[in-house]
Design a protein around this motif. Structure first.
Motif, PDB file in Angstrom:
ATOM      1  N   LEU A 101       0.819  -1.210   0.000  1.00  0.00           N
ATOM      2  CA  LEU A 101       0.000   0.000   0.000  1.00  0.00           C
ATOM      3  C   LEU A 101       0.855   1.263   0.000  1.00  0.00           C
ATOM      4  O   LEU A 101       0.482   2.271  -0.614  1.00  0.00           O
ATOM      5  CB  LEU A 101      -0.934   0.000   1.213  1.00  0.00           C
ATOM      6  CG  LEU A 101      -2.051  -1.044   1.187  1.00  0.00           C
ATOM      7  CD1 LEU A 101      -2.791  -1.074   2.522  1.00  0.00           C
ATOM      8  CD2 LEU A 101      -3.040  -0.767   0.051  1.00  0.00           C
ATOM      9  N   ARG A 102       2.000   1.206   0.666  1.00  0.00           N
ATOM     10  CA  ARG A 102       2.860   2.392   0.743  1.00  0.00           C
ATOM     11  C   ARG A 102       3.621   2.642  -0.556  1.00  0.00           C
ATOM     12  O   ARG A 102       3.656   3.765  -1.057  1.00  0.00           O
ATOM     13  CB  ARG A 102       3.859   2.232   1.901  1.00  0.00           C
ATOM     14  CG  ARG A 102       4.822   3.406   2.047  1.00  0.00           C
ATOM     15  CD  ARG A 102       4.109   4.652   2.497  1.00  0.00           C
ATOM     16  NE  ARG A 102       5.003   5.779   2.587  1.00  0.00           N
ATOM     17  CZ  ARG A 102       4.818   6.948   1.969  1.00  0.00           C
ATOM     18  NH1 ARG A 102       3.755   7.129   1.194  1.00  0.00           N
ATOM     19  NH2 ARG A 102       5.665   7.927   2.101  1.00  0.00           N
ATOM     20  N   TYR A 103       4.217   1.592  -1.116  1.00  0.00           N
ATOM     21  CA  TYR A 103       5.143   1.795  -2.225  1.00  0.00           C
ATOM     22  C   TYR A 103       4.569   1.435  -3.595  1.00  0.00           C
ATOM     23  O   TYR A 103       5.140   1.830  -4.607  1.00  0.00           O
ATOM     24  CB  TYR A 103       6.431   1.016  -1.976  1.00  0.00           C
ATOM     25  CG  TYR A 103       7.195   1.560  -0.798  1.00  0.00           C
ATOM     26  CD1 TYR A 103       7.937   2.724  -0.912  1.00  0.00           C
ATOM     27  CD2 TYR A 103       7.129   0.937   0.446  1.00  0.00           C
ATOM     28  CE1 TYR A 103       8.617   3.249   0.179  1.00  0.00           C
ATOM     29  CE2 TYR A 103       7.806   1.449   1.542  1.00  0.00           C
ATOM     30  CZ  TYR A 103       8.548   2.610   1.404  1.00  0.00           C
ATOM     31  OH  TYR A 103       9.203   3.135   2.479  1.00  0.00           O
ATOM     32  N   PHE A 104       3.467   0.713  -3.625  1.00  0.00           N
ATOM     33  CA  PHE A 104       2.838   0.396  -4.904  1.00  0.00           C
ATOM     34  C   PHE A 104       1.568   1.221  -5.115  1.00  0.00           C
ATOM     35  O   PHE A 104       1.326   1.715  -6.209  1.00  0.00           O
ATOM     36  CB  PHE A 104       2.520  -1.102  -4.996  1.00  0.00           C
ATOM     37  CG  PHE A 104       3.729  -1.960  -5.132  1.00  0.00           C
ATOM     38  CD1 PHE A 104       4.124  -2.432  -6.374  1.00  0.00           C
ATOM     39  CD2 PHE A 104       4.500  -2.285  -4.029  1.00  0.00           C
ATOM     40  CE1 PHE A 104       5.262  -3.220  -6.509  1.00  0.00           C
ATOM     41  CE2 PHE A 104       5.635  -3.069  -4.147  1.00  0.00           C
ATOM     42  CZ  PHE A 104       6.018  -3.534  -5.394  1.00  0.00           C
ATOM     43  N   VAL A 149      14.050   1.915  -2.107  1.00  0.00           N
ATOM     44  CA  VAL A 149      12.961   2.787  -2.553  1.00  0.00           C
ATOM     45  C   VAL A 149      12.976   2.926  -4.079  1.00  0.00           C
ATOM     46  O   VAL A 149      11.925   2.904  -4.736  1.00  0.00           O
ATOM     47  CB  VAL A 149      13.061   4.172  -1.877  1.00  0.00           C
ATOM     48  CG1 VAL A 149      12.051   5.150  -2.491  1.00  0.00           C
ATOM     49  CG2 VAL A 149      12.814   4.040  -0.378  1.00  0.00           C
ATOM     50  N   MET A 150      14.163   3.046  -4.654  1.00  0.00           N
ATOM     51  CA  MET A 150      14.283   3.132  -6.111  1.00  0.00           C
ATOM     52  C   MET A 150      13.814   1.830  -6.775  1.00  0.00           C
ATOM     53  O   MET A 150      13.187   1.850  -7.833  1.00  0.00           O
ATOM     54  CB  MET A 150      15.729   3.439  -6.498  1.00  0.00           C
ATOM     55  CG  MET A 150      16.192   4.827  -6.098  1.00  0.00           C
ATOM     56  SD  MET A 150      17.944   5.128  -6.469  1.00  0.00           S
ATOM     57  CE  MET A 150      17.928   5.027  -8.259  1.00  0.00           C
ATOM     58  N   LEU A 151      14.092   0.718  -6.133  1.00  0.00           N
ATOM     59  CA  LEU A 151      13.672  -0.579  -6.659  1.00  0.00           C
ATOM     60  C   LEU A 151      12.156  -0.709  -6.608  1.00  0.00           C
ATOM     61  O   LEU A 151      11.536  -1.237  -7.534  1.00  0.00           O
ATOM     62  CB  LEU A 151      14.335  -1.706  -5.860  1.00  0.00           C
ATOM     63  CG  LEU A 151      14.120  -3.140  -6.354  1.00  0.00           C
ATOM     64  CD1 LEU A 151      14.505  -3.280  -7.820  1.00  0.00           C
ATOM     65  CD2 LEU A 151      14.924  -4.107  -5.496  1.00  0.00           C
ATOM     66  N   PHE A 152      11.546  -0.206  -5.533  1.00  0.00           N
ATOM     67  CA  PHE A 152      10.084  -0.190  -5.452  1.00  0.00           C
ATOM     68  C   PHE A 152       9.495   0.596  -6.620  1.00  0.00           C
ATOM     69  O   PHE A 152       8.518   0.176  -7.251  1.00  0.00           O
ATOM     70  CB  PHE A 152       9.622   0.454  -4.139  1.00  0.00           C
ATOM     71  CG  PHE A 152       9.675  -0.450  -2.949  1.00  0.00           C
ATOM     72  CD1 PHE A 152       9.162  -1.748  -3.013  1.00  0.00           C
ATOM     73  CD2 PHE A 152      10.209  -0.022  -1.753  1.00  0.00           C
ATOM     74  CE1 PHE A 152       9.196  -2.583  -1.903  1.00  0.00           C
ATOM     75  CE2 PHE A 152      10.248  -0.848  -0.645  1.00  0.00           C
ATOM     76  CZ  PHE A 152       9.746  -2.129  -0.723  1.00  0.00           C
ATOM     77  N   ALA A 153      10.087   1.760  -6.892  1.00  0.00           N
ATOM     78  CA  ALA A 153       9.583   2.616  -7.970  1.00  0.00           C
ATOM     79  C   ALA A 153       9.685   1.913  -9.318  1.00  0.00           C
ATOM     80  O   ALA A 153       8.764   1.977 -10.140  1.00  0.00           O
ATOM     81  CB  ALA A 153      10.349   3.938  -7.990  1.00  0.00           C
ATOM     82  N   ALA A 154      10.794   1.232  -9.554  1.00  0.00           N
ATOM     83  CA  ALA A 154      10.984   0.518 -10.812  1.00  0.00           C
ATOM     84  C   ALA A 154       9.996  -0.635 -10.942  1.00  0.00           C
ATOM     85  O   ALA A 154       9.400  -0.855 -12.019  1.00  0.00           O
ATOM     86  CB  ALA A 154      12.405  -0.012 -10.912  1.00  0.00           C
ATOM     87  N   CYS A 155       9.772  -1.343  -9.850  1.00  0.00           N
ATOM     88  CA  CYS A 155       8.841  -2.467  -9.856  1.00  0.00           C
ATOM     89  C   CYS A 155       7.413  -1.976 -10.081  1.00  0.00           C
ATOM     90  O   CYS A 155       6.651  -2.581 -10.837  1.00  0.00           O
ATOM     91  CB  CYS A 155       8.946  -3.222  -8.535  1.00  0.00           C
ATOM     92  SG  CYS A 155       7.948  -4.728  -8.472  1.00  0.00           S
ATOM     93  N   ARG A 156       7.071  -0.864  -9.434  1.00  0.00           N
ATOM     94  CA  ARG A 156       5.726  -0.303  -9.611  1.00  0.00           C
ATOM     95  C   ARG A 156       5.501   0.114 -11.064  1.00  0.00           C
ATOM     96  O   ARG A 156       4.432  -0.093 -11.633  1.00  0.00           O
ATOM     97  CB  ARG A 156       5.527   0.898  -8.693  1.00  0.00           C
ATOM     98  CG  ARG A 156       4.106   1.467  -8.754  1.00  0.00           C
ATOM     99  CD  ARG A 156       3.954   2.700  -7.886  1.00  0.00           C
ATOM    100  NE  ARG A 156       2.554   3.104  -7.828  1.00  0.00           N
ATOM    101  CZ  ARG A 156       1.939   3.793  -8.775  1.00  0.00           C
ATOM    102  NH1 ARG A 156       2.606   4.169  -9.867  1.00  0.00           N
ATOM    103  NH2 ARG A 156       0.665   4.101  -8.664  1.00  0.00           N
TER     104      ARG A 156
END
Length: 203
Positions: A146-149, A191-198
């Protein structure tokens, strides 16, 4: 569209309340993908999730005149979907079931049933992140998702999950610590990896 409140969200909601069908369609097409993917994380039954989303938007239209003003549409929809899925599970099982959030599984595997995702197209980094996420507890996974996606803030996450704000902070902190150790990366890199995955998930 991010979950942060915007004037666009507010105006769109007002237009829905006034009976504008185009506003309903815009909300549907803007948020369906996120709702579907979030629903599949909770209940690995694509037809049940689709039915719950359909019911949600029928209720949005039929009950539109009674809604309070809101400035953030997505958190409201996620809360409503969660509740709708719980009700459908009750009906399907024909008996009381545990409220969502009471320790049930939260599936961070991007299901092959998803009509949007070909897991083989995911980058190696994304696959490593998903593998690491699946080693967290169900509640940690949901907070992180919920936070990062979905990009909700902490108060919104607490409302969606029916948890305290303090609990959300603890779950997020423990989840991130575990992920950093599993992946052997810094907080910034995570955090950058979350952004790329999203971006891969919702592009």
């Amino acid at each position: 569209m991010r979950a942060t409140g915007t004037l666009e969200d507010y105006n769109l909601w007002q237009s829905l309340k006034e009976g504008n069908q185009e506003a309903l369609a815009t909300i549907y097409f803007t948020h369906f993908k996120n709702l579907y993917e979030y629903g599949l994380r909770i209940v690995q039954d694509k037809e049940l999730v689709k039915d719950a989303i359909q019911d949600l938007f029928i209720k949005l239209w039929t009950n539109r005149t009674g809604f309070e003003d809101i400035s953030k549409i997505r958190p409201y929809l996620l809360i409503a979907l969660r509740s709708g899925l719980y009700n459908k599970l009750q009906q399907k099982e024909k008996r009381p079931v545990r409220p969502l959030g009471a320790g049930e599984e939260f599936d961070m595997v991007f299901s092959a049933e998803s009509i949007y995702i070909d897991k083989e197209s995911f980058s190696q980094q994304t696959q490593q992140l998903v593998h690491a996420l699946n080693q967290l507890t169900a509640k940690q996974k949901e907070v992180v998702y919920l936070r990062y996606f979905e990009e909700l803030d902490y108060e919104e996450i607490a409302k969606v999950m029916g948890s305290s704000l303090k609990s959300v902070y603890k779950l997020k902190a423990r989840g991130l610590d575990a992920l950093k150790q599993l992946l052997n990366i810094s907080n910034t890199s995570l955090v950058m990896l979350f952004a790329a995955c999203r971006a891969e998930l919702f592009s």
